[in-house]
Scaffold this motif. Sequence first.
Motif, mmCIF file in Angstrom:
data_model
loop_
_atom_site.group_PDB
_atom_site.id
_atom_site.type_symbol
_atom_site.label_atom_id
_atom_site.label_comp_id
_atom_site.label_asym_id
_atom_site.label_seq_id
_atom_site.Cartn_x
_atom_site.Cartn_y
_atom_site.Cartn_z
ATOM 1 N N UNK A 377 0.814 -0.975 0.021
ATOM 2 C CA UNK A 377 -0.084 -0.001 -0.093
ATOM 3 C C UNK A 377 0.764 1.329 -0.032
ATOM 4 N N UNK A 378 2.055 1.282 0.726
ATOM 5 C CA UNK A 378 2.977 2.126 0.857
ATOM 6 C C UNK A 378 3.658 2.644 -0.589
ATOM 7 N N UNK A 379 3.832 1.420 -1.074
ATOM 8 C CA UNK A 379 4.566 1.589 -2.613
ATOM 9 C C UNK A 379 3.530 2.206 -3.333
ATOM 10 N N UNK A 380 2.436 1.881 -3.378
ATOM 11 C CA UNK A 380 1.578 2.308 -4.576
ATOM 12 C C UNK A 380 0.988 3.533 -4.312
ATOM 13 N N UNK A 381 0.937 4.016 -2.850
ATOM 14 C CA UNK A 381 0.648 5.181 -2.187
ATOM 15 C C UNK A 381 1.680 6.226 -3.181
ATOM 16 N N UNK A 382 2.880 5.973 -2.841
ATOM 17 C CA UNK A 382 4.291 6.634 -3.310
ATOM 18 C C UNK A 382 4.156 6.685 -4.896
ATOM 19 N N UNK A 383 3.722 6.052 -5.374
ATOM 20 C CA UNK A 383 3.955 5.925 -7.007
ATOM 21 C C UNK A 383 2.776 6.651 -7.508
ATOM 22 N N UNK A 401 -11.934 -10.085 4.643
ATOM 23 C CA UNK A 401 -10.396 -9.597 4.105
ATOM 24 C C UNK A 401 -10.010 -8.314 5.293
ATOM 25 N N UNK A 402 -8.660 -8.644 5.174
ATOM 26 C CA UNK A 402 -7.829 -7.593 5.951
ATOM 27 C C UNK A 402 -7.163 -6.522 5.059
ATOM 28 N N UNK A 403 -7.440 -5.269 5.493
ATOM 29 C CA UNK A 403 -6.772 -4.288 4.592
ATOM 30 C C UNK A 403 -5.829 -3.321 5.369
ATOM 31 N N UNK A 404 -4.819 -2.782 4.539
ATOM 32 C CA UNK A 404 -3.983 -1.927 5.231
ATOM 33 C C UNK A 404 -3.805 -0.625 4.360
ATOM 34 N N UNK A 405 -4.035 0.405 5.023
ATOM 35 C CA UNK A 405 -4.424 1.623 4.478
ATOM 36 C C UNK A 405 -2.985 2.771 4.564
ATOM 37 N N UNK A 406 -2.595 3.426 3.602
ATOM 38 C CA UNK A 406 -1.427 4.453 3.859
ATOM 39 C C UNK A 406 -2.310 5.589 2.896
ATOM 40 N N UNK A 407 -1.752 6.809 3.492
ATOM 41 C CA UNK A 407 -2.472 8.081 2.696
ATOM 42 C C UNK A 407 -1.258 8.989 2.790
ATOM 43 N N UNK A 408 -1.667 10.158 2.024
ATOM 44 C CA UNK A 408 -0.868 11.143 1.695
ATOM 45 C C UNK A 408 -1.374 12.425 2.709
#
Length: 583
Positions: A377-383, A401-408
Amino acid sequence: MPGATRSIRRRRPESAPALVAAGIHPLLARVYGSRGVLLPEELQLSFRELLAPQTLKGASQAAVLVADALAAGQRILIIGDFDADGATSTALGITALRAFGATDVHYLVPNRFQYGYGLTPEIVALASGLQPDLIITVDNGISSIDGVAAARALGINTLVTDHHLAGAQLPAADVIVNPNQPGCGFESKAIAGVGVIFYVMLALRAELRERGWFAARGLQEPALVECLDLVALGTVADVVPLDRNNRILVAAGLQRIRSGRARPGINALLAIAGRDAATVVASDLGFAVGPRLNAAGRLEDMSIGIECLLATEATATGYADRLQQLNLDRRVIEQDMQQEALTLLATLPLHEDINTTPAGITLYESGWHQGVIGILASRIKDRLHRPTIVFADAEPGGNELKGSARSIRGIHIRDVLDAVATRSPGLISRFGGHAMAAGLSLPRAHYEAFAEAFVAEVAHHGRDLDLEVVIESDGELCAPDFGLELATTLRFAGPWGQHFPEPVFDGRFRIVQQRLVGARHLKLVLMPPDSDELIDAIAFNVDTGAWPNPAQEWLEAAYRLDVNEYRGRRSLQLVIEQLQPVA
C-alpha cells in the motif's frame, strides 16, 4: 504506467538571525527557520527539556496501579503489537519492570494471522492461560472495547497504553494512558507507543521512589535513559511526526547508540545492515533497522524481534541473522505482489493520463500475503500519490478481508474510514489507526461496495487538494556549499524525520558521466554551472527507459547532501530525489 506528476516547490525562506548569531551555519539556520525553529533555545534537545510525565493523563494513576501490582507480587502480562513500535514498547516494558525488581512479568504478542490486532477477546482467552493479574497493553488497546470487557469479566486488571486515535467509546480499563484520549493536555500528540510506555515507566519509577521501594529492597534506582535506544528506534520506525518532544527522545537515543551504549540487539541489527553505530542517524533506524525488525511480525512472529531487543551479547547475532533472512524473504514476496499489483492497476485509466486516476486506490488479490500488504500500500501510494488500501484474505478460503491503508498529507485516513462506516453502517467490520496509516476488516462480499464508497469519500475529503506530488526544496546551493564539511553538519543537525524533513535542495547541473549500477540505480558525476568541481551523485530506482541518456547534457535535480563512506574514505555525494532533463 506513469506515476504521479512531480514538481519542485521551494520552501519559503525564514530569516533566523538569532540562530546565525548563536554560531549556526547560515544555510542550516535557513533550513531550521523554514521548519519553524527560529531561536537557539528551540534547538536545545536536552533531556531536561522533556515534557513532564505528570501532564500525560493517566500516567500517575497507571504508576499507582502497577506499583500496587509489584507490591502484591502479582503476575504482569504485556500485550504488544506486531510492528517495530509494538516490539520496542514491549521490550522497554519488560526491561524496565525487571529493573524495578519485578520477578513475574511476561509478554504476549498476537500472531497477526490468527488473532489480528489489539487486545481482542480471543487474545484475552489465550492470555488467561498464563493467569495474569494485570494486563498492560502497549501500542494498542484504545479501541479494544470487547477485549478489555473480557479481561474484566475474568477478574484481570487492565492498563491500556496507546497512542492511536480514540473512538467515540473508550474501553472500560482500570487506567488509560493515551495522549489522544479526550481530556489529555499532553502537548505531544504525536508521541509513539514506545514513548507512551516510557513515560509510564518514568511515572512508575517516581511512585516507587516515593514509596521507598528501591531502598527497602537494596535496589539501585534504575536509569531509564538506558531504554532510550528503544524509544528512538520505535519512534522513528513508526514514522510519527518529530515534534520537539519526539526529537528530544530520538536525539537522546541516537546519542546512546553512537556512544556504544546501545543494547546488543540493536547493535547486531545495525551491523547486519552495514551501518556504523558510531555515526548512526535517524534514517538508519527507519530504513535499516526498522524493516528487519518488522519482518518478524510480517512473516512469522514478532517475539523473534522482541527477543532480539532483549538479547545478550551472546545471543543477539543469532536473532539478527534470523531477522535478516525474514527481511530477505519479505522482499521477494513484496516484489511478486508489486508485479501483480501493477497488473491490476493497468485496468485503471492510468496509461493515458495520471489526472484521471481515481482519488483513492483499493487493490485485492486472493493469495496476497497479509503481512506485506502495508508495504505494498505504501509503495502504490508513493507511486500514484493517492490514498491506497491493499486487501488480503484474512485466512485462505475465508469470507473476511484484512486491509492496510496508507495516505498522503492532507487526507486523514482514519477519518475517511470513520466517514465510510458512518454513511454505510455494516460495510466495515472494524477499523483503527491514525492520519497516515490504518487497518480494517470487512466481509469479502462488501469489497466492491467499500471500494466505491472509499473513493467517493476520499474525493470528498480531498476536493481542495492538489494531488500532484510536490517535492519541497530548501533552495539552491552555491558552489562553496558542495563540500564534505557542510554535508556532515547537515547529517547530524537533526534528527530529521516526519514533519521535520531532512534538507533537500534543487539546482541545474551539467552531466559529466552517467551509468547504471545494480538494476535501476543511476550513478552520475555532475558539475554545477558556476564551477568546475566534479560531484558524485546517485539516483535510485530511475526509469531505465529514460536513463542513462548519453545525448542529455544537463539536468534539473532535487537532491540531498550525503556523506558516502567506502573502504574507509568519506566523500560528498548527492542523493537525487527527482531528476528532469533540461536543455
